[in-house]
Design an enzyme around this catalytic site. Structure first.
Site, PDB file in Angstrom:
ATOM      1  N   TYR A  31       0.708  -1.261   0.044  1.00  0.00           N
ATOM      2  CA  TYR A  31      -0.156  -0.067   0.304  1.00  0.00           C
ATOM      3  C   TYR A  31       0.877   1.257   0.016  1.00  0.00           C
ATOM      4  O   TYR A  31       1.806   1.430   1.008  1.00  0.00           O
ATOM      5  CB  TYR A  31      -0.690  -0.187   1.259  1.00  0.00           C
ATOM      6  CG  TYR A  31      -1.846   1.034   1.677  1.00  0.00           C
ATOM      7  CD1 TYR A  31      -2.916   1.186   0.815  1.00  0.00           C
ATOM      8  CD2 TYR A  31      -1.642   2.149   2.331  1.00  0.00           C
ATOM      9  CE1 TYR A  31      -3.820   2.274   1.420  1.00  0.00           C
ATOM     10  CE2 TYR A  31      -2.144   3.204   2.762  1.00  0.00           C
ATOM     11  CZ  TYR A  31      -3.386   3.232   2.250  1.00  0.00           C
ATOM     12  OH  TYR A  31      -4.142   4.233   2.353  1.00  0.00           O
ATOM     13  N   LEU A  51       0.893   5.087  -0.191  1.00  0.00           N
ATOM     14  CA  LEU A  51       0.355   6.464   0.190  1.00  0.00           C
ATOM     15  C   LEU A  51       1.280   7.481   0.745  1.00  0.00           C
ATOM     16  O   LEU A  51       1.637   8.327   0.330  1.00  0.00           O
ATOM     17  CB  LEU A  51      -0.863   6.433   1.312  1.00  0.00           C
ATOM     18  CG  LEU A  51      -1.370   7.567   1.703  1.00  0.00           C
ATOM     19  CD1 LEU A  51      -2.198   8.323   0.322  1.00  0.00           C
ATOM     20  CD2 LEU A  51      -2.487   7.284   2.939  1.00  0.00           C
ATOM     21  N   THR A  52       2.243   6.876   1.910  1.00  0.00           N
ATOM     22  CA  THR A  52       3.109   7.939   2.555  1.00  0.00           C
ATOM     23  C   THR A  52       4.292   8.256   1.668  1.00  0.00           C
ATOM     24  O   THR A  52       4.507   7.669   0.752  1.00  0.00           O
ATOM     25  CB  THR A  52       3.643   7.284   3.883  1.00  0.00           C
ATOM     26  OG1 THR A  52       2.649   6.812   4.826  1.00  0.00           O
ATOM     27  CG2 THR A  52       4.635   8.072   4.306  1.00  0.00           C
ATOM     28  N   GLY A  69       7.593  13.666   2.060  1.00  0.00           N
ATOM     29  CA  GLY A  69       7.409  15.022   2.676  1.00  0.00           C
ATOM     30  C   GLY A  69       5.737  14.981   2.845  1.00  0.00           C
ATOM     31  O   GLY A  69       5.273  16.049   3.276  1.00  0.00           O
ATOM     32  N   GLU A  94      -0.487   3.428   9.761  1.00  0.00           N
ATOM     33  CA  GLU A  94      -1.907   3.340   9.358  1.00  0.00           C
ATOM     34  C   GLU A  94      -2.419   4.597  10.009  1.00  0.00           C
ATOM     35  O   GLU A  94      -3.800   4.577  10.331  1.00  0.00           O
ATOM     36  CB  GLU A  94      -2.706   1.956   9.926  1.00  0.00           C
ATOM     37  CG  GLU A  94      -2.017   0.733   9.531  1.00  0.00           C
ATOM     38  CD  GLU A  94      -2.222   0.164   8.134  1.00  0.00           C
ATOM     39  OE1 GLU A  94      -1.872   1.132   7.162  1.00  0.00           O
ATOM     40  OE2 GLU A  94      -2.453  -0.772   7.823  1.00  0.00           O
TER      41      GLU A  94
END
Length: 382
Positions: free
Chosen positions: A123, A125-126, A129, A363
């Site tokens: 996954y 997403l992060t 920045g 998460e």
């Protein structure tokens, strides 16, 4: 884990999962941590029990379990190894996203191998920045004819390099959440590379790397859902992911508590078993009570998510906050109860402490969980 309120089917599920955790995870957990070994063969054995598609519909090749069942699975797995259980939670979050938001062709293409764990999933997403402020991500996806071209860097991605499938959130529009879309990226897509494996405090039995996208060209059928739906897809995935990590915290802490009971029963000081000392019994009572309370909140949140309750995101954040804070605290106290032995690797307690610490960060950090909970409390007041 208290099992008196479980259905016969749930009890059987817990027993089967516990057998797997005790036979295939617990005996190897310390060595995997020390060697930084990601046991792909064991993950594929887990898939043989249906653990590669816990929430995927049966029609798509999964088990079709409810969230209330899934939290039982992940708590039990984490009693054997929180790191491996945590990765399985992430893999299952991605598989659910493909099943829930993918079209028929995407489900047919990706899910059979994900459910069998012939392909692993990550996954994305992060970013370097954009951590807690996920809506500020800068990875871009630009249309070029009928294709999408993705450029950017994702940070702290569990399973990166070993996974074959990556759900990547990228900006296709303007600033903010509405400008984000979700894409299915394959490890073999040209332009996709990975940073070195991060040297971490815990979760050493699974790799964590940057995912680097340099003009990764994807056909139009790699868009997951509709353009602009990516942030909503990411957040809905995280509701379930937070429950998975909360359950893993409960399982790791429960293992630490069980080991403390056995250790105190076996050790003597000043002519008496340590387990007979009232002060230590009170500590054990507090630890067990706090875990039971956190577990009740996790199950309440799972049931809310299953029935589509509008309060489910609020409850999932509350459950993640409570269970991960409690789990780490219980594990830390278990280490103290072991004295010097708790600090020694072979006893496995210090590994549990290190593994559970990151659950308060991933998460969505627990500070973000507090923001979500506070928003739910105060939104009626404007």
């Amino acid at each position: 884990m208290t099992t008196t309120l479980l259905t016969d089917e749930q009890q059987a599920l817990v027993e089967t999962t516990l057998d797997f955790a005790q036979d295939h995870l617990a005996p190897h957990a310390v060595r995997w941590d020390q060697d930084k070994h990601f046991p792909l063969d064991v993950l594929r054995k887990a898939a043989g029990l249906g653990l590669g598609g816990v929430y995927v519909r049966e029609a798509s090749g999964g088990c079709g379990l409810a969230r209330a069942d899934g939290v039982l699975v992940f708590e039990t797995l984490a009693s054997g190894c929180p790191s491996i259980a945590g990765y399985l939670s992430i893999h299952n979050m991605v598989a659910w996203m493909v099943d829930h938001y993918g079209d028929a062709a995407q489900r047919e293409r990706w899910l059979p191998r994900l459910c069998a764990m012939e392909d692993l999933a990550s996954y994305c997403l992060t970013e370097p920045g954009a951590g807690s402020d996920a809506a500020a991500l800068t990875t871009r996806a630009v249309r070029d004819g009928g294709d999408w071209v993705l450029t950017g860097v994702k940070q702290f991605i569990s399973g990166a390099g070993a996974s074959q499938v990556y759900v990547v959130m990228a900006r296709t529009g303007g600033e903010g959440a509405d400008g984000i879309s979700a894409f299915l990226v394959d490890k073999d897509d040209p332009g996709l590379t990975f940073g070195p494996n991060e040297r971490k405090m815990g979760w050493n039995a699974q790799p964590t790397r940057q995912v680097v996208l340099e003009d990764v060209r994807l056909p139009a059928d790699r868009l997951l859902g509709r353009t602009g739906d990516g942030f909503r897809i990411a957040m809905n995935g995280l509701n379930g992911g937070r429950l998975g990590i909360a359950a893993c915290s409960l399982g790791g802490a429960r293992s630490a508590l069980d080991r403390s009971l056995a250790h105190l029963a076996d050790r003597e000081a000043f002519g008496h078993r340590l387990l007979d000392a009232q002060a230590l019994r009170f500590r054990l009572a507090d630890m067990a009570t706090e875990l039971a309370a956190a577990r009740a909140l996790v199950h309440q949140a799972a049931q809310a998510l299953d029935r589509g309750d509008p309060q489910a995101p609020y409850l999932c954040a509350m459950a993640k906050l409570s269970a991960t804070d409690t789990g780490y605290s219980v594990a830390d106290r278990a280490l103290q109860l072991h004295g010097g032995y708790g600090y020694v690797s072979e006893y496995g307690i210090e590994k549990i402490v290190r593994d559970l610490r990151v659950h308060q960060i991933l998460e969505g950090t627990n500070e973000i969980m507090r923001i979500i909970v506070a928003r739910g409390l105060t939104e009626a007041f404007g």
